[in-house]
Every structure is written in C-alpha cells, then in structure tokens.
Scaffold this active site. Structure first.
Site, short mmCIF file in Angstrom:
data_model
loop_
_atom_site.label_atom_id
_atom_site.label_comp_id
_atom_site.label_asym_id
_atom_site.label_seq_id
_atom_site.Cartn_x
_atom_site.Cartn_y
_atom_site.Cartn_z
N HIS A 49 0.82 -1.22 0.00
CA HIS A 49 0.00 0.00 0.00
C HIS A 49 0.86 1.28 0.00
O HIS A 49 0.72 2.11 -0.91
CB HIS A 49 -1.00 -0.05 1.16
CG HIS A 49 -1.63 1.26 1.46
ND1 HIS A 49 -2.49 1.88 0.58
CD2 HIS A 49 -1.50 2.09 2.53
CE1 HIS A 49 -2.86 3.04 1.11
NE2 HIS A 49 -2.27 3.19 2.29
N HIS A 73 4.01 6.69 5.37
CA HIS A 73 2.84 7.45 5.83
C HIS A 73 1.97 6.73 6.86
O HIS A 73 1.31 7.39 7.66
CB HIS A 73 2.01 7.94 4.63
CG HIS A 73 1.05 6.94 4.06
ND1 HIS A 73 1.37 6.14 3.00
CD2 HIS A 73 -0.22 6.61 4.41
CE1 HIS A 73 0.33 5.36 2.70
NE2 HIS A 73 -0.64 5.63 3.55
N GLU A 77 0.89 5.62 12.80
CA GLU A 77 -0.47 5.28 13.22
C GLU A 77 -0.66 3.79 13.44
O GLU A 77 -1.36 3.37 14.34
CB GLU A 77 -1.47 5.79 12.17
CG GLU A 77 -2.89 5.42 12.53
CD GLU A 77 -3.90 6.42 12.04
OE1 GLU A 77 -3.51 7.52 11.63
OE2 GLU A 77 -5.10 6.10 12.10
N ASP A 78 -0.03 2.97 12.61
CA ASP A 78 -0.34 1.54 12.62
C ASP A 78 0.74 0.64 13.20
O ASP A 78 0.54 -0.57 13.28
CB ASP A 78 -0.62 1.04 11.18
CG ASP A 78 -1.85 1.70 10.56
OD1 ASP A 78 -2.63 2.29 11.32
OD2 ASP A 78 -2.00 1.64 9.33
N ASP A 139 -2.60 8.11 -1.22
CA ASP A 139 -3.02 7.11 -0.24
C ASP A 139 -4.46 6.69 -0.51
O ASP A 139 -4.78 5.50 -0.65
CB ASP A 139 -2.87 7.74 1.16
CG ASP A 139 -3.52 6.94 2.26
OD1 ASP A 139 -3.39 5.70 2.24
OD2 ASP A 139 -4.16 7.56 3.15
N ASP A 260 -16.63 15.69 -26.55
CA ASP A 260 -15.25 15.58 -26.07
C ASP A 260 -14.98 14.27 -25.34
O ASP A 260 -14.16 14.21 -24.45
CB ASP A 260 -14.90 16.78 -25.18
CG ASP A 260 -15.73 16.82 -23.91
OD1 ASP A 260 -16.78 16.13 -23.86
OD2 ASP A 260 -15.33 17.51 -22.96
MN MN Z 1 -2.50 4.61 3.94
#
Ligand code: MN
Length: 499
Positions: A49, A73, A77-78, A139, A260
């Site tokens: 990811h 990133h 947090e994880d 992300d 278009d």
């Molecule tokens: Mn992410």
C-alpha cells in the site's frame, strides 16, 4: 504483477538522477519492517500500500522527500515505530510530512459532523503544508483501487467520501488527473450500474473513433510541419468516466450531444504557437459555432489553461482539440503538485515556472491557528476567503450530504440541485435551524433544510431573478413555459389570475 521497490527507484531516477535513492530504499525497508506483521484486507503484505502511494507520486515526478514520506505514511499510526524515530532516521522535513498525514488520519464522527470534520482536517492540512494533502490523495487512490476486499457498506462510505470531499479538493488544486482517477475509482462503488452503462457507452465510441482520429493526427502533423511549427506531442485523451457521466446526465443521457469523449491534444512550445495551431486547425476543418474556448486569456478558476475548439473533422466526425504548452499541460495534469515536480528545463532552483498563481494557498499558510470547533472553523473560512470558496460554496443537507454550488446561491438553487420536484414544490427553507427566505444567499458550511409542499403547483416565476444557477433558472422557466402552453391549449386555467 505486484509493484516493486525497484520499479519505484527506476521511475524516480528517470526524472531526477540526483534523487536520494539510497534513502528511498532505506525508507522502504524501514516501513516494510514496521508493517511486517500486518496484511492488507486482500491478504497481501501491508507494504504494497505505501509502495503504491509512493509510485503514484513518482509518476507525478515529485521530489524524493515526498516519495519517502509516502512510504512511511502509515508507520506512526499503525505500528510500534514513532514519529520521533522517523525524524531521527529521515530528518525533520520527512517527519513533518508524515505527522501531517497521521493527523488527517481517522475520523470518528458520522453524518454532517463527519463531513465537517473531514473538510476541516483537509483544509487545515492544506494550510500547514499542501504536500500533505497530495500524499493523502495518493493514499486514498490506492485504498479506492483495492476496495474489493472490504465489506460493501464500508466500500460505499469510502467511495462516497472520495467523490464528495477528496475529488472536489483535488479539482480546486488544479490536479485534473488525480481528480479524474479518484472519481472513476469511486464511481464504480457509488453508482455501480451507472458506471457500467457509462463504461460501455464510452468503449463503443472509442472503438469507432480509432480510424478517423488516426487520419486526423497524420493530416494535422503534416500541416503543422509545413507551417514550421515544432510540435512536442499530439495525443488522444479519453474523458474520465465520471465526468462523462455527469455530462450525460446534463444532456438527457444522449451521447450524441457530447463532443469531447475523445479529444486530441496538441502540445507546443509557446503561447504564440498555440494560437497558430488553432488557426491551422480552423483552416483545415470547419469549427462548430460557439465552441472555441480561450482558457489561455481567461483561465478557469482552478488555473486551467488551454485553447479548446471543436471541428467537423475527417469523415464528418466532430472532434475536440485541446491546444496548450508543455507547462500548461503539466499544470493541467498535476495542478499544484506541478510546483514541486521535477523539471529538467529548470536550470536553477528558483526559476519561476509558468504556473497560474494560487494566492489562496499562501493565505491558508497564514492561517496557522488551531481551529477547534465548527463555529471557529466557519469563521476562519470567511476570513481567509480562499479561492476554493471564492466561486463555489459547500452546503450541507440535514442528511449530511455536501452540495457544491456557485457563490451567492440561494435555497432555491439548492432545492433544484437536489431534484427538480424538490425545486418545483419548495415553499420554505431552514438555514442552520432558523427560518430563512428562499432568496437569501447561502454561505459555505450552512446546513440547509428545504421544506416542500407536495400540493404546490409549481415555482414562483420571481425566483428566476434570485436563483443563481443556470440549472434552477432553466427549470423555473421550463415550468412557466409549459404552464403558458397548457393554458394556450386550454388544458389549464389562466395561471396568472389568482383564484
Ligand atoms: Mn494509507
């Protein structure tokens, strides 16, 4: 084929040979190690990811710092690794970006509160460092592209939020390509049947156009060569599906009204060349009346610049041409991200690029105070008067939907934006829980409830003067016209005499 770190590195080297490739590799190893016990919902290793997000940014030729931050990133947090460790390993610029993305992180509210919180966080992040929002888009894009493995209810929520918050902000930042990709990835989940319908329709048109477009390109290239014009590139571009869908809806779902779906883009060196190309195209093929748009002298609010024209082309087919310089092209694709994208034409670091000014970003940067509640947030938005809201406002329905309207729109505009029947039967409005006249202009952040009376016969013709949107005005006119013609035909009594 799964993406690899080698792929990422080779993309970065291709546009910036001096990039810190060793640091990129180190960030990848650091993140892969931190996430080593985690898997994506698909069962794949988690690292795919952040790697995908980093590759999206590399395709936009962004600097190594952003690539490194994208790889890291989700670490704070994880995982057990902290932002301080990231700072020690990769320096304060990277850790600052990662902290910004982490702050955007999770949103716990529901309904209207959720939207407000989300918008607030996005704007705050932009105010602090727009690069954070650019990483956030990459992300979100990968999350959207891998939605298949999560439960349907969550799929829908994430997709809708992307359509209503992320894509409009990408658009405001001039990031046309990102906006289109976010919308198309979300469209599939928000309106699956409409998505399939649009996709099939577009494919039919694209298949049919191959032969005449090829011929047109050859003819045009010859004409331009003869005129001594240097062409950087001529290519066909297909309209993104969601924007095609929106256009179809506006045009009674009739694909014949849309010119278009495929456009031919001509990229040249200078602005003078753009106008020269326009002249050559008009000399070769007859232009359709009223379809020549000069977004070079009059750029769109988000900074978009190009010349557009639609002509009766080879085999009598109608074809749109978009003519622009390389700089305009890059800005149209990457928008604000083009500020940072690597450009080999830049000899020194401070060369000013040919880019539309984005003053509101600077104004946002001045807005450093921490805004803690909704009231303060709305007040702050008023104060900065950023361009995002200069010509558009966002209002909320009681259900929490965000509706994007032109500035000075009234509750009548909103009613028609929701549905023609709502417009035709609306009798009153409540703005932020207080009664409000139907013709009083709305402000960004207003929560608007439209009160309808199903027995109402139709709109008040006076609303035409207070409505701001063409859509509402035309619906009101349409209703008046049908009434008059019915009266003339004797179907209904004179609508202008009071009972
Ligand atoms: Mn992410």
């Amino acid at each position: 084929m799964p993406q690899t770190i080698d792929e990422l590195k080779s993309i970065v080297i291709s546009y910036d040979p001096k990039a810190k490739i060793a640091d990129i590799h180190r960030a990848y190893t650091f993140a892969a190690d931190a996430h080593k016990n985690q898997k994506r919902a698909s069962g794949e290793p988690y690292i795919i990811h952040p790697l995908a997000a980093a590759i999206t940014l590399a395709e936009m030729r962004l600097p190594d710092t952003l690539i490194i931050a994208a790889l890291l990133h989700d670490v704070p947090e994880d995982t057990a690794k902290t932002i301080e460790e990231i700072e020690q390993e990769f320096g304060s610029e990277v850790s600052h970006l990662v902290a910004g993305i982490t702050k955007l992180g999770k949103i716990k509210y529901r309904g209207v509160e959720r939207y407000i919180e989300n918008l607030r966080k996005m704007f705050l992040a932009m105010a602090e460092d727009v690069r954070v929002v650019i990483i956030k888009f990459a992300d979100r894009l990968h999350n959207l592209e891998t939605l298949d493995s999560i439960p349907p209810k969550k799929q829908y929520r994430i997709a809708l939020e992307s359509l209503e918050i992320f894509a409009p902000i990408a658009n405001r930042l001039g990031m046309g390509e990102m906006k289109g990709r976010l919308e198309d990835a979300a469209f599939k989940y928000v309106l699956p049947k409409e998505y399939e319908w649009t996709k099939n329709l577009a494919q039919t048109v694209i298949r049919r156009s191959d032969s005449y477009l090829e011929r047109a390109i050859v003819i045009l290239q010859k004409d331009l060569q003869q005129a001594g014009l240097n062409i950087a590139d001529v290519h066909g571009r297909t309209k993104h599906l969601y924007s095609l869908y929106k256009k179809l809806i506006k045009n009674e779902r009739n694909i014949a009204h849309i010119y278009d779906i495929i456009a031919l883009r001509v990229i040249v060196d200078t602005i003078a060349d753009c106008y020269a190309v326009l002249g050559i195209i008009h000399g070769r093929w007859t232009p359709l009346k009223g379809r020549i748009k000069d977004y070079i002298s009059q750029p769109k609010p988000n900074g978009y610049r190009s010349l557009h024209t639609t002509v009766f082309c080879e085999e009598g087919e109608i074809v749109e041409f978009q003519i622009r310089t390389k700089e305009m092209h890059e800005n149209a694709e990457f928008g604000i991200a083009a500020h940072w994208s690597y450009d080999e034409r830049k000899t020194t670091k401070n060369t000013k690029k040919d880019i539309a000014p984005v003053d509101w970003v600077n104004q946002l940067i001045d807005l450093q105070q921490d805004i803690s509640d909704k009231k303060q947030y709305l007040k702050a938005l008023d104060e900065v008067k950023i361009d995002i809201f200069k010509d558009r406002i966002f209002v909320f329905t009681p259900k929490g939907d965000v509706i994007d309207l032109p500035e000075d729109s009234t509750p009548v505009d909103l009613a028609y934006a929701i549905h023609t029947d709502i417009g035709n039967t609306c009798i009153a409005a409540k703005v932020n829980d207080a009664n409000s006249p139907l013709d009083r202009p709305l402000k960004s952040g207003d929560m608007v409830e439209i009160i309808i009376d199903k027995n109402r016969k139709g709109p008040n013709p006076d609303w035409i003067s207070s409505a701001k949107t063409r859509h509402a005005k035309s619906k009101i006119r349409q209703f008046a016209r049908s009434k008059i013609s019915n009266w003339i035909k004797g179907v209904i009594p004179n609508p202008f005499t009071k009972k």
